[in-house]
Design an enzyme around this catalytic site. Sequence first.
Site, PDB file in Angstrom:
ATOM      1  N   ASP A  13      38.557 103.021 -64.958  1.00  0.00           N
ATOM      2  CA  ASP A  13      38.711 101.614 -65.811  1.00  0.00           C
ATOM      3  C   ASP A  13      37.778 100.522 -65.403  1.00  0.00           C
ATOM      4  OD1 ASP A  13      41.339 102.288 -66.365  1.00  0.00           O
ATOM      5  OD2 ASP A  13      42.433 101.420 -65.142  1.00  0.00           O
ATOM      6  N   ARG A  93      43.653  90.915 -51.974  1.00  0.00           N
ATOM      7  CA  ARG A  93      43.239  90.359 -53.066  1.00  0.00           C
ATOM      8  C   ARG A  93      42.681  89.092 -53.187  1.00  0.00           C
ATOM      9  NH1 ARG A  93      42.826  95.340 -53.729  1.00  0.00           N
ATOM     10  NH2 ARG A  93      43.828  96.249 -55.419  1.00  0.00           N
ATOM     11  N   ASP A 122      48.920  92.697 -58.779  1.00  0.00           N
ATOM     12  CA  ASP A 122      47.531  92.555 -58.164  1.00  0.00           C
ATOM     13  C   ASP A 122      46.755  91.476 -59.226  1.00  0.00           C
ATOM     14  OD1 ASP A 122      47.505  93.694 -55.878  1.00  0.00           O
ATOM     15  OD2 ASP A 122      46.830  95.543 -56.881  1.00  0.00           O
ATOM     16  N   SER A 174      48.038 106.944 -58.062  1.00  0.00           N
ATOM     17  CA  SER A 174      47.136 105.728 -57.959  1.00  0.00           C
ATOM     18  C   SER A 174      47.110 105.162 -56.422  1.00  0.00           C
ATOM     19  CB  SER A 174      47.685 104.463 -58.818  1.00  0.00           C
ATOM     20  OG  SER A 174      47.095 103.308 -58.421  1.00  0.00           O
TER      21      SER A 174
HETATM   22  N1  ARG Z   1      52.901  97.248 -54.517  1.00  0.00           N
HETATM   23  C1  ARG Z   1      51.749  96.881 -53.744  1.00  0.00           C
HETATM   24  C2  ARG Z   1      51.446  95.361 -53.983  1.00  0.00           C
HETATM   25  O1  ARG Z   1      51.918  94.989 -54.932  1.00  0.00           O
HETATM   26  C3  ARG Z   1      50.611  97.880 -54.020  1.00  0.00           C
HETATM   27  C4  ARG Z   1      49.914  97.638 -55.657  1.00  0.00           C
HETATM   28  C5  ARG Z   1      48.542  98.568 -55.769  1.00  0.00           C
HETATM   29  N2  ARG Z   1      49.234 100.004 -55.669  1.00  0.00           N
HETATM   30  C6  ARG Z   1      48.598 101.105 -55.958  1.00  0.00           C
HETATM   31  N3  ARG Z   1      49.015 102.166 -55.637  1.00  0.00           N
HETATM   32  N4  ARG Z   1      47.251 100.899 -56.483  1.00  0.00           N
HETATM   33  O2  ARG Z   1      51.046  94.948 -52.913  1.00  0.00           O
END
Ligand code: ARG
Length: 398
Positions: A13, A93, A122, A174
């Site tokens: 991406d 983040r 995110d 992922s």
């Molecule tokens: N659900 C988690 C959060 O919102 C992780 C999000 C990212 N997950 C991932 N497998 N890329 O903090």
Amino acid sequence: MKKIVLAYSGGLDTSIIIKWLQTTQNAEIIAFTADVGQKENPAILEEKAIKTGAKKFYFKDLKNEFIDDYILPSLKASALYEDRYPMATSLSRPLIAKNMVDVARRENADAVAHGCTGKGNDQVRFELAFKSLAPELEIIAPVRVWEFKSREEEIEYAKKHKIPIDVTKKRPYSIDWNLWGISIECGVLENPWQEPPEDAYQITKSPAKSPSKPDYIEIEFNQGIPTAINGKNMNCLDIITLLNGIGGKHGVGRIDMIENRLVGIKSREIYEAPAATILHSAHLELEKLVIERELYHFKNIISKKYAELVYYGYWFSDFRKCLDAFVNTTQKYVSGIVRVKLFKGQCIPVGRKSKFSLYEESLSTYTSKDIFDHKASKGFIDIFGLPLVLEGKRNRKK
Ligand code: ARG
């Protein structure tokens, strides 16, 4: 020419985003990658970013900033989203966003961009951080608006524009990885009835195959912050690294949950967070020993709210800072040692001590050493129960 700072991971991406932004925005792209303990080779990433068309590449080691300013506050707050998730991804983040803003300022950039999808948490965390810290910056989220509808179309685009990507590695999941934990979703995990296959887990051993002998670890805290393991002073990065290793070996820190996303979706995600699981459990155990009952109960409520704020991307809010002020005050006496047992997927606190302990053996004992005034309890119960006596009488009248 427009300048855009992009949160770059080197994956499919964000590789495509570099080209896509260049052409659709007529912009110069500065790729930014944060080292949050995901074990990336910066030289390879840089080469890739530049080959893909980035004008500049930044790689910043944020591990200690991550620990000091994000992980430790959340540990002291006992912040677990929906009682379980230590929020490795959520906490990273705002950290990444803050450092992107710094780069944007230094480079005089006009915009910041990220590769998050339009249905996740995110995107919210990145953008709320950008808005809090630099409301003047334009925010671009290509994945939310671009024309590609599938991975295949993205690969097609990459081939057409000679973007170096590794298409052989079609990963079944992922994965977001940092030193506080790993988040894993997609693939077969999207079926909430399906038990996660062993290959979904990256750093933890299956408890079925973990050692048949437990390991005992002593974790020392000073005012809520871990400072030593088995009597040896260590910095937090070394402590977390060590606990991820030994916890992982015992299958500790696997979490399989359905969670409520901020955008309203329920999602199934699994996590691996050995160090976070061990430290949260030990820290909480120590708090039980040294924090007075009412404060301890109230702090539980604060923990839930704190976790919500982190999960929702409200990191740079006054609200979160106010809660931190409260939490830090509660940590004044959270110093001492907790002994935990790691065994077959579990982390069990089995011993605790502190020079600030509120535990009085002479009060809790059932032996002849007991000094508790048993007779005083009668008056206590009479008065404490008075509201119920009145209520009971009234209810019987009807
Ligand atoms: N659900 C988690 C959060 O919102 C992780 C999000 C990212 N997950 C991932 N497998 N890329 O903090």
